[in-house]
Design a protein around this motif. Sequence first.
Motif, PDB file in Angstrom:
ATOM      1  N   MET A   1       0.920  -1.232  -0.172  1.00 32.81           N
ATOM      2  CA  MET A   1       0.052   0.056   0.041  1.00 32.81           C
ATOM      3  C   MET A   1       0.905   1.305   0.108  1.00 32.81           C
ATOM      4  N   ALA A   2       2.187   0.997   0.265  1.00 32.44           N
ATOM      5  CA  ALA A   2       2.841   2.130   0.265  1.00 32.44           C
ATOM      6  C   ALA A   2       3.219   2.931  -1.200  1.00 32.44           C
ATOM      7  N   ASN A   3       3.358   3.986  -0.987  1.00 28.66           N
ATOM      8  CA  ASN A   3       3.640   4.998  -2.303  1.00 28.66           C
ATOM      9  C   ASN A   3       4.937   5.764  -1.975  1.00 28.66           C
ATOM     10  N   ASP A   4       5.208   6.370  -2.915  1.00 31.72           N
ATOM     11  CA  ASP A   4       6.638   7.355  -2.759  1.00 31.72           C
ATOM     12  C   ASP A   4       6.294   8.436  -1.755  1.00 31.72           C
ATOM     13  N   GLU A   5       5.046   8.937  -2.058  1.00 33.27           N
ATOM     14  CA  GLU A   5       4.933  10.107  -0.899  1.00 33.27           C
ATOM     15  C   GLU A   5       4.524   9.582   0.407  1.00 33.27           C
ATOM     16  N   SER A   6       4.252   8.490   0.727  1.00 30.50           N
ATOM     17  CA  SER A   6       3.819   7.800   1.785  1.00 30.50           C
ATOM     18  C   SER A   6       5.007   8.197   3.068  1.00 30.50           C
ATOM     19  N   ARG A   7       6.241   8.587   2.768  1.00 28.73           N
ATOM     20  CA  ARG A   7       7.325   8.814   3.507  1.00 28.73           C
ATOM     21  C   ARG A   7       7.073  10.132   4.467  1.00 28.73           C
ATOM     22  N   GLU A   8       6.229  10.688   3.916  1.00 24.56           N
ATOM     23  CA  GLU A   8       5.700  12.238   4.688  1.00 24.56           C
ATOM     24  C   GLU A   8       4.504  11.826   5.946  1.00 24.56           C
ATOM     25  N   VAL A   9       4.326  10.641   6.030  1.00 24.92           N
ATOM     26  CA  VAL A   9       3.281  10.358   6.932  1.00 24.92           C
ATOM     27  C   VAL A   9       3.769  10.043   8.316  1.00 24.92           C
ATOM     28  N   ARG A  10       3.206  10.950   9.262  1.00 26.75           N
ATOM     29  CA  ARG A  10       3.605  10.904  10.745  1.00 26.75           C
ATOM     30  C   ARG A  10       2.794   9.903  11.441  1.00 26.75           C
ATOM     31  N   SER A  11       3.316   8.834  12.006  1.00 21.09           N
ATOM     32  CA  SER A  11       2.875   7.724  12.680  1.00 21.09           C
ATOM     33  C   SER A  11       2.964   8.131  14.039  1.00 21.09           C
ATOM     34  N   ARG A  12       1.808   8.136  14.987  1.00 15.14           N
ATOM     35  CA  ARG A  12       1.995   8.561  16.335  1.00 15.14           C
ATOM     36  C   ARG A  12       1.001   7.592  16.956  1.00 15.14           C
TER      37      ARG A  12
END
Length: 275
Positions: A1-12
Amino acid sequence: MANDESREVRSRRVRVATDVELAYDDAGSGPPLLLVHGFPLDRTLWRPQMGTLARQARLIAPDLRGFGESDAAAPYSMERYADDLVAVLDALGIDRAIVAGVSMGGYITFALWRRHPERVRALVLVDTRAVPDTDAGRTRRREMIALARSRGAAAIADEMLPTLVGTTTREERSEIAREVHAMMARAPVPGIVGALEAMMARPDSTPTLGTITVPTLVVRGEEDAIATPEDAESMRRGIAGSRLAAIPRAGHASNVERPSAFDRVVADFLATLPA
Ligand code: MLT
């Protein structure tokens, strides 16, 4: 489900009850859009949206209690899941959000509307239905509970994949079907059992439809084997001013099966909301 822009996701993580913390992803900026996953899935269901759609809205995607990286703790009910989500909004200082729920996430979205309408700016009801389980549906849930307890989440994943993912996706984009299967197969058994019991007990949301006064978009994958065309049409008819968007060549997991088409109909809807 990942894509290139998912790097900017903050997981908390956030505490929503004395014994329960929920994990959530937070991405993008703009009007808050709370994303509620279905059964037996987790917040990674929304990873395809974390690129394009996160340019139009602030996406907040929690794992419901009992799923993903959130704590598994009873009780489980549509009302409890809804209150947990409002506790997430409270923790983030968000007064009102657009709430998008897929399937069981839609059942929870109806409960959230009934209990906390002042927290809802607009609704997106995806591959879901207002009607409660039939007797046959409850019998099937009891069989699924027994299956989860005896053979675990992988057996549930095997059982559900053909209805959760559309025929076109299974035939032409099997890697997506594999990812959805893996997501189901890693779901914790207590969360699966709790959600099945909660769905069996959920009330009929049909009378709720006429109470909805916020802008609403109904979305349905045209190959959805769980939420029927009649389910989608009756929600559209019942909710004043709502509109219905169909996603061709997608099934019940339309947001992962055809993310560009899904993002487009949601982005078009967001653009219509009053400032
Ligand atoms: C879901 O996708 O959340 C479930 O299929 C809903 C249901 O079983 O009613």
